[in-house]
Design an enzyme around this catalytic site. Structure first.
Site, PDB file in Angstrom:
ATOM      1  N   HIS A   2      53.555  -2.369   5.873  1.00 20.44           N
ATOM      2  CA  HIS A   2      53.138  -1.857   4.563  1.00 20.44           C
ATOM      3  C   HIS A   2      52.699  -3.090   3.761  1.00 20.44           C
ATOM      4  O   HIS A   2      53.409  -3.546   2.864  1.00 20.44           O
ATOM      5  CB  HIS A   2      54.332  -1.153   3.918  1.00 20.44           C
ATOM      6  CG  HIS A   2      54.017  -0.331   2.706  1.00 20.44           C
ATOM      7  ND1 HIS A   2      52.776  -0.308   2.101  1.00 20.44           N
ATOM      8  CD2 HIS A   2      54.806   0.506   1.972  1.00 20.44           C
ATOM      9  CE1 HIS A   2      52.817   0.499   1.060  1.00 20.44           C
ATOM     10  NE2 HIS A   2      54.033   1.009   0.955  1.00 20.44           N
ATOM     11  N   ARG A  61      54.797   6.084  -5.211  1.00 21.41           N
ATOM     12  CA  ARG A  61      54.356   4.804  -5.751  1.00 21.41           C
ATOM     13  C   ARG A  61      53.015   4.318  -5.200  1.00 21.41           C
ATOM     14  O   ARG A  61      52.117   3.954  -5.959  1.00 21.41           O
ATOM     15  CB  ARG A  61      55.401   3.709  -5.457  1.00 21.41           C
ATOM     16  CG  ARG A  61      56.528   3.651  -6.412  1.00 21.41           C
ATOM     17  CD  ARG A  61      57.789   3.312  -5.680  1.00 21.41           C
ATOM     18  NE  ARG A  61      58.111   4.421  -4.816  1.00 21.41           N
ATOM     19  CZ  ARG A  61      58.847   5.459  -5.187  1.00 21.41           C
ATOM     20  NH1 ARG A  61      59.357   5.489  -6.380  1.00 21.41           N
ATOM     21  NH2 ARG A  61      59.078   6.478  -4.370  1.00 21.41           N
ATOM     22  N   THR A  62      52.890   4.292  -3.877  1.00 20.71           N
ATOM     23  CA  THR A  62      51.686   3.695  -3.293  1.00 20.71           C
ATOM     24  C   THR A  62      50.462   4.506  -3.693  1.00 20.71           C
ATOM     25  O   THR A  62      49.450   3.961  -4.153  1.00 20.71           O
ATOM     26  CB  THR A  62      51.832   3.630  -1.761  1.00 20.71           C
ATOM     27  OG1 THR A  62      53.111   3.069  -1.454  1.00 20.71           O
ATOM     28  CG2 THR A  62      50.747   2.781  -1.147  1.00 20.71           C
ATOM     29  N   ARG A  73      47.688   6.264   4.657  1.00 22.39           N
ATOM     30  CA  ARG A  73      49.060   6.219   5.210  1.00 22.39           C
ATOM     31  C   ARG A  73      49.145   7.247   6.335  1.00 22.39           C
ATOM     32  O   ARG A  73      48.661   8.371   6.196  1.00 22.39           O
ATOM     33  CB  ARG A  73      50.094   6.537   4.131  1.00 22.39           C
ATOM     34  CG  ARG A  73      51.510   6.628   4.689  1.00 22.39           C
ATOM     35  CD  ARG A  73      52.551   6.801   3.605  1.00 22.39           C
ATOM     36  NE  ARG A  73      52.768   5.569   2.865  1.00 22.39           N
ATOM     37  CZ  ARG A  73      53.688   5.427   1.914  1.00 22.39           C
ATOM     38  NH1 ARG A  73      54.482   6.445   1.606  1.00 22.39           N
ATOM     39  NH2 ARG A  73      53.834   4.283   1.282  1.00 22.39           N
ATOM     40  N   LYS A 106      43.253  24.262   9.015  1.00 26.01           N
ATOM     41  CA  LYS A 106      42.479  25.050   9.997  1.00 26.01           C
ATOM     42  C   LYS A 106      42.427  24.331  11.337  1.00 26.01           C
ATOM     43  O   LYS A 106      41.727  24.746  12.242  1.00 26.01           O
ATOM     44  CB  LYS A 106      41.038  25.252   9.490  1.00 26.01           C
ATOM     45  CG  LYS A 106      40.922  25.949   8.157  1.00 26.01           C
ATOM     46  CD  LYS A 106      39.429  26.015   7.774  1.00 26.01           C
ATOM     47  CE  LYS A 106      39.253  26.108   6.273  1.00 26.01           C
ATOM     48  NZ  LYS A 106      37.896  25.736   5.864  1.00 26.01           N
TER      49      LYS A 106
HETATM   50  N1   CP Z   1      57.519   1.941  -1.827  1.00 27.91           N
HETATM   51  C1   CP Z   1      56.748   2.933  -1.383  1.00 27.91           C
HETATM   52  O1   CP Z   1      55.942   2.782  -0.443  1.00 27.91           O
HETATM   53  O2   CP Z   1      56.928   4.125  -2.034  1.00 27.91           O
HETATM   54  P1   CP Z   1      56.166   5.465  -1.728  1.00 27.91           P
HETATM   55  O3   CP Z   1      56.600   5.930  -0.346  1.00 27.91           O
HETATM   56  O4   CP Z   1      56.581   6.418  -2.801  1.00 27.91           O
HETATM   57  O5   CP Z   1      54.682   5.192  -1.719  1.00 27.91           O
END
Ligand code: CP
Length: 298
Positions: free
Chosen positions: A131, A54-55, A103, A82
């Site tokens: 988040h 999603r993100t 992330r 590498k």
């Molecule tokens: N909700 C969320 O952060 O989903 P993802 O881990 O798929 O990005």
């Protein structure tokens, strides 16, 4: 006041900042088929050192909808194989991009990256910590679906210790009046002290449906039990199913940041109170708003 340089923590945002982002997000509500150019000529660097659907994809879609382009980093097939460090990887991306979404499993890592990068950095999840854009899209969902961000009884259920989305959510919603939070989880997986406030109550995880019957929540925010982050002895599971729906108020909603594993039985998906996919959809307009602001185009 938010400096509009990076978005690392929900603590960067005042209530006014949050409302401004949500207003702009709603302005982008009907972007489908429109030729927007807020990000025309700009490139987003999508750098994920942990899995995401999603993100990653909603930021990508948001950038496309704003007329911009996207460069994606995945460790597989890159010079990380590498032995190149993460720091060197993002410093190279900085040369090619105008804004970066990162992330990383390390708590606090995104703040460190933001400190060394000159382009705006958006925290897409730093381990079990925060988040912030998930919380913004959660608030966008709540404001649109429940028509308010105040006077809410919010039940948080699941792994609240490692579930970063609930940490940022409590921080964001506590800025609005008269919201109360009930954490339903084993005590060992309760929300960490730094995210608790005077309106937070930890409820022992014994009978979820009984707890919900008593609380009568406006929102049940379910989270995945993050097996990959649990220590030995912390494992547990729960399921929200049609019996749970029977005890919930008619006007309540069930939210989940997804991915789900066994927490939400698909038998409840057709109940209009179950809105995790709608919630994921609100991510698009919310992330369009965050990108437009950080690019100085709002
Ligand atoms: N909700 C969320 O952060 O989903 P993802 O881990 O798929 O990005």
């Amino acid at each position: 006041m938010w400096d509009r340089k990076d978005l690392v923590s929900i603590n960067d945002l005042t209530k006014k900042d949050i409302e401004m982002i949500l207003d702009l997000a709603d302005h982008f509500k009907d972007s489908k088929g429109k030729k927007l150019d807020s990000a025309k000529g700009y490139i987003l660097g999508n750098v994920f050192f942990e899995p995401s659907t999603r993100t990653q994809r909603s930021f990508q879609a948001a950038m496309y909808r704003l007329g911009g382009n996207v460069l994606t980093h995945k460790d597989i097939g890159s010079s990380r194989e590498k032995g190149e460090s993460k720091e060197d990887t993002i410093r190279v991306f900085e040369q090619y991009c105008d804004v970066m979404v990162i992330r990383d499993p390390g708590i606090g890592s995104i703040k460190n990256y933001a400190d060394i990068l000159s382009v705006p950095v958006i925290n897409a999840g730093d381990g079990s910590n925060e988040h912030p854009t998930q919380s913004l899209l959660d608030l966008c969902t709540i404001r649109n679906e429940l028509k308010r961000l105040e006077n809410l009884k919010v039940v948080l259920v699941g792994d609240l210790k490692y579930g970063r989305t609930v940490h940022s959510l409590v921080k964001a919603l506590e800025q609005f009046d008269n919201n109360s939070f009930f954490g339903v989880s084993p005590e060992s997986l309760g929300i960490p002290e730094e995210f608790r406030n005077k309106d937070y109550e930890q409820v022992e995880f014994t009978d979820l449906n009984e707890a919900l019957r008593n609380i009568k929540p406006d929102i049940v925010y379910a989270t995945r039990v993050q097996k990959e982050r649990l220590s030995e002895g912390e494992e547990f599971s729960y399921e929200i199913n049609s019996k749970t729906m029977d005890v919930l108020p008619k006007e309540s909603v069930i939210m989940h940041p997804l991915p789900r594993v066994n927490e939400l039985n698909p038998e409840i998906d057709s109940d209009p109170r179950v809105i995790p996919f709608k919630q994921a959809g609100y991510g698009l307009r919310t992330r369009m708003a965050v990108l437009a602001i950080l690019l100085g185009k709002s």
